[in-house]
Motif scaffolding. Structure first.
Motif, PDB file in Angstrom:
ATOM      1  N   GLN A  59     -51.577  17.584  49.537  1.00  0.00           N
ATOM      2  CA  GLN A  59     -50.759  17.452  50.742  1.00  0.00           C
ATOM      3  C   GLN A  59     -50.309  16.020  51.005  1.00  0.00           C
ATOM      4  OE1 GLN A  59     -52.698  19.340  54.120  1.00  0.00           O
ATOM      5  NE2 GLN A  59     -53.614  20.890  52.806  1.00  0.00           N
ATOM      6  N   LEU A  60     -50.483  15.158  50.024  1.00  0.00           N
ATOM      7  CA  LEU A  60     -50.047  13.770  50.153  1.00  0.00           C
ATOM      8  C   LEU A  60     -48.930  13.443  49.172  1.00  0.00           C
ATOM      9  CD1 LEU A  60     -53.528  11.993  50.530  1.00  0.00           C
ATOM     10  CD2 LEU A  60     -51.936  12.636  52.351  1.00  0.00           C
ATOM     11  N   GLY A  61     -49.122  13.803  47.911  1.00  0.00           N
ATOM     12  CA  GLY A  61     -48.101  13.574  46.905  1.00  0.00           C
ATOM     13  C   GLY A  61     -47.032  14.656  46.940  1.00  0.00           C
ATOM     14  N   VAL A  62     -45.939  14.411  46.218  1.00  0.00           N
ATOM     15  CA  VAL A  62     -44.819  15.351  46.209  1.00  0.00           C
ATOM     16  C   VAL A  62     -44.333  15.574  44.781  1.00  0.00           C
ATOM     17  CG1 VAL A  62     -44.038  14.740  48.541  1.00  0.00           C
ATOM     18  CG2 VAL A  62     -43.135  13.490  46.569  1.00  0.00           C
ATOM     19  N   TYR A  63     -43.673  16.691  44.582  1.00  0.00           N
ATOM     20  CA  TYR A  63     -42.919  16.964  43.365  1.00  0.00           C
ATOM     21  C   TYR A  63     -41.441  16.767  43.695  1.00  0.00           C
ATOM     22  CZ  TYR A  63     -47.144  19.342  41.652  1.00  0.00           C
ATOM     23  OH  TYR A  63     -48.413  19.649  41.271  1.00  0.00           O
ATOM     24  N   GLY A  64     -40.777  15.972  42.909  1.00  0.00           N
ATOM     25  CA  GLY A  64     -39.343  15.771  43.096  1.00  0.00           C
ATOM     26  C   GLY A  64     -38.548  16.606  42.123  1.00  0.00           C
ATOM     27  N   PRO A  65     -37.298  16.945  42.447  1.00  0.00           N
ATOM     28  CA  PRO A  65     -36.494  17.772  41.541  1.00  0.00           C
ATOM     29  C   PRO A  65     -36.230  17.105  40.196  1.00  0.00           C
ATOM     30  CG  PRO A  65     -35.169  16.902  43.343  1.00  0.00           C
ATOM     31  CD  PRO A  65     -36.584  16.597  43.679  1.00  0.00           C
ATOM     32  N   ILE A  66     -36.101  15.783  40.180  1.00  0.00           N
ATOM     33  CA  ILE A  66     -35.855  15.105  38.904  1.00  0.00           C
ATOM     34  C   ILE A  66     -37.090  15.183  38.018  1.00  0.00           C
ATOM     35  CG2 ILE A  66     -35.526  12.808  37.893  1.00  0.00           C
ATOM     36  CD1 ILE A  66     -33.461  12.259  40.000  1.00  0.00           C
ATOM     37  N   MET A  67     -38.274  15.077  38.609  1.00  0.00           N
ATOM     38  CA  MET A  67     -39.502  15.201  37.828  1.00  0.00           C
ATOM     39  C   MET A  67     -39.671  16.636  37.331  1.00  0.00           C
ATOM     40  SD  MET A  67     -43.477  14.709  38.905  1.00  0.00           S
ATOM     41  CE  MET A  67     -43.441  16.322  39.643  1.00  0.00           C
ATOM     42  N   LEU A  68     -39.386  17.613  38.198  1.00  0.00           N
ATOM     43  CA  LEU A  68     -39.534  19.007  37.797  1.00  0.00           C
ATOM     44  C   LEU A  68     -38.555  19.387  36.692  1.00  0.00           C
ATOM     45  CD1 LEU A  68     -39.977  20.661  41.321  1.00  0.00           C
ATOM     46  CD2 LEU A  68     -41.758  20.230  39.629  1.00  0.00           C
ATOM     47  N   ALA A  69     -37.406  18.765  36.674  1.00  0.00           N
ATOM     48  CA  ALA A  69     -36.386  19.082  35.666  1.00  0.00           C
ATOM     49  C   ALA A  69     -36.301  18.002  34.597  1.00  0.00           C
ATOM     50  CB  ALA A  69     -35.028  19.257  36.344  1.00  0.00           C
ATOM     51  N   SER A  70     -37.384  17.238  34.398  1.00  0.00           N
ATOM     52  CA  SER A  70     -37.325  16.089  33.496  1.00  0.00           C
ATOM     53  C   SER A  70     -36.973  16.483  32.067  1.00  0.00           C
ATOM     54  CB  SER A  70     -38.657  15.335  33.526  1.00  0.00           C
ATOM     55  OG  SER A  70     -39.724  16.185  33.124  1.00  0.00           O
ATOM     56  N   LYS A  71     -37.495  17.615  31.593  1.00  0.00           N
ATOM     57  CA  LYS A  71     -37.201  18.025  30.215  1.00  0.00           C
ATOM     58  C   LYS A  71     -35.725  18.402  30.061  1.00  0.00           C
ATOM     59  CE  LYS A  71     -41.288  17.537  28.452  1.00  0.00           C
ATOM     60  NZ  LYS A  71     -41.529  16.499  27.431  1.00  0.00           N
ATOM     61  N   ALA A  72     -35.196  19.133  31.037  1.00  0.00           N
ATOM     62  CA  ALA A  72     -33.781  19.508  30.982  1.00  0.00           C
ATOM     63  C   ALA A  72     -32.901  18.268  31.083  1.00  0.00           C
ATOM     64  CB  ALA A  72     -33.448  20.493  32.102  1.00  0.00           C
ATOM     65  N   ILE A  73     -33.279  17.324  31.948  1.00  0.00           N
ATOM     66  CA  ILE A  73     -32.500  16.099  32.084  1.00  0.00           C
ATOM     67  C   ILE A  73     -32.619  15.252  30.823  1.00  0.00           C
ATOM     68  CG2 ILE A  73     -32.295  13.957  33.400  1.00  0.00           C
ATOM     69  CD1 ILE A  73     -33.229  15.525  35.861  1.00  0.00           C
TER      70      ILE A  73
END
Length: 423
Positions: free
Chosen positions: A174-188
């Protein structure tokens, strides 16, 4: 080891992908075959924004959410009343002397849709909110002190009650976050690699790596001279825009690798647009991908955008504002976006909707005019309803036309006939 006086040597075992001790992940599998993951481009926020689809998604969604008018209201028995003054000015006009409301909120949403978290701290004087200031999530530390969440930024510590915090996706702690760029890092990463390949390919004049096939001259230096002659011939042909260059007799050039058409790089790059749109829950048409777009499904994607993306994030931002600015005991005060602003680009649909709202008494004429910043008119504060609309079970009252033929000579009272019978 000896068995029956015969020496038996253990056969040497080499690691293989079939060995359960060897992890079969992308990096380990590629490294087994000599391909190092370090050869692939690193994904950061700055490098990810070099992919057009990522930049378009971040810019479009953040600007669309920042464009929504944000008003403060107070609940009353007669209905909601818009609050005038300080809070309204901070939310909809200027949160502080340095930022406009649009600029502040666009920056806020850009952090949400890149690194995964938008932050702003609330400046209070004597319990009154006097300013809202953006925070850089990259230089903010979020932690718990005595069980309560605090934010450390710029050498100061802010309690959670004074920080507007909107994550893209929270981690388990509940402190850290997942960002969309990190979640899509392989696709990017794949999109960046294709960009690098394409730029390198066309930088070389569209000529793939070539192999010179034929009888090789004797000696290392002779091979280098032959290679240099071929390279100079290719460079001369490119610089002079000549489609043909000479090859010594008995030799031929064969391409090594794939050109973009054979490698289907065009299709792969189109698929990356869909992949990135999927991470943001964004219809592909808003990333300028009309590959499968038609008139009907494009219109449905527009509805999808408002219902399943803009409305959800707008609601999350409203809840955070209501809790942090007004507190748990808000006294009936709340902030709310006006999603009607999304229709401002479609003039005909907007006018038709306002006209229908006035005709059905949903709006008074002045309320409808105020939505377009038009001044009130005389009699415009009255709700109107079309005359054809009546309650069920009633008979419309009609008035008989007056008799214009003049006196007919009878002295009968109104409502009676000549025989003194009731009419």
């Amino acid at each position: 080891m000896k068995l029956f006086n015969f020496e038996i040597r253990r056969s040497e075992k080499r690691a293989s992908p079939e060995d359960p001790r060897v992890p079969v992940s992308a990096e380990n599998f590629l490294s087994y075959f000599g391909v190092q993951s370090g050869n692939l481009p690193a994904v950061t926020i700055d490098s990810a924004l070099q992919v057009p689809a990522v930049a378009a998604a971040v810019s479009f969604v953040s600007a669309s959410l920042a464009n929504l008018p944000l008003h403060a209201y107070r609940s009353k028995e007669a209905g909601a009343e818009r609050i005038k003054g300080g809070i309204q000015r901070l939310l909809n006009e200027s949160p502080n002397p340095e930022w406009t409301s649009f600029g502040w909120r666009k920056y806020f949403w850009q952090q949400v849709f890149t690194g995964g978290r938008g932050l702003s701290w609330i400046e209070r004087v004597g319990g009154n909110v006097v300013g809202i200031w953006p925070m850089d999530p990259g230089f903010t530390t979020v932690q718990r002190v005595d069980g309560k969440k605090v934010y450390k930024f710029g050498g100061k510590t802010y309690p959670a009650a004074d920080v507007i915090d909107l994550p893209f996706m929270l981690r388990r702690n509940q402190l850290g976050v997942y960002g969309p760029i990190m979640l899509a890092s392989k696709a990017i990463q794949l999109a960046l690699a294709m960009n690098d390949y394409a730029s390198g390919f066309f930088a070389g004049g569209g000529v793939p790596p070539l192999a010179l096939v034929g009888p090789m001259p004797a000696g290392v230096e002779a091979v280098k001279r032959a290679q240099g002659d071929i390279k100079r011939a290719i460079d001369a042909a490119k610089s002079n825009s000549e489609p043909v260059f000479p090859i010594p007799a008995g030799y031929e050039l064969k391409p090594v690798g794939f050109d973009p058409a054979k490698g289907q790089m065009t299709e792969a790059r189109q698929f990356q647009v869909v992949e990135i749109a999927r991470v943001y829950s964004l219809p592909p048409v808003f990333l300028q991908d009309l590959t499968h777009g038609t008139f009907s499904n494009t219109e449905q994607q527009d509805l999808h955008l408002v219902k399943h993306l803009i409305a959800q994030w707008a609601s999350a931002f409203e809840d955070e504002i209501n809790l942090k600015v007004f507190g748990q005991k808000s006294g009936g005060r709340y902030a709310e976006h006006n999603l009607d602003a999304l229709m401002r680009g479609d003039f005909k649909s907007r006018i038709d909707a306002l006209a229908r709202g006035v005709q059905t008494a949903l709006y008074t004429p002045d309320e409808a005019r105020a939505l377009d910043n038009r001044p009130p008119v005389k009699g415009g504060d009255v709700a109107y309803m079309q005359g054809a609309t009546v309650p069920l079970g009633t008979v419309p009252v009609t008035t008989a036309p007056a008799d214009k033929s003049g006196d007919n000579g009878d002295d009968n009272e109104p409502g009676t006939t000549g025989d003194d019978e009731p009419a």
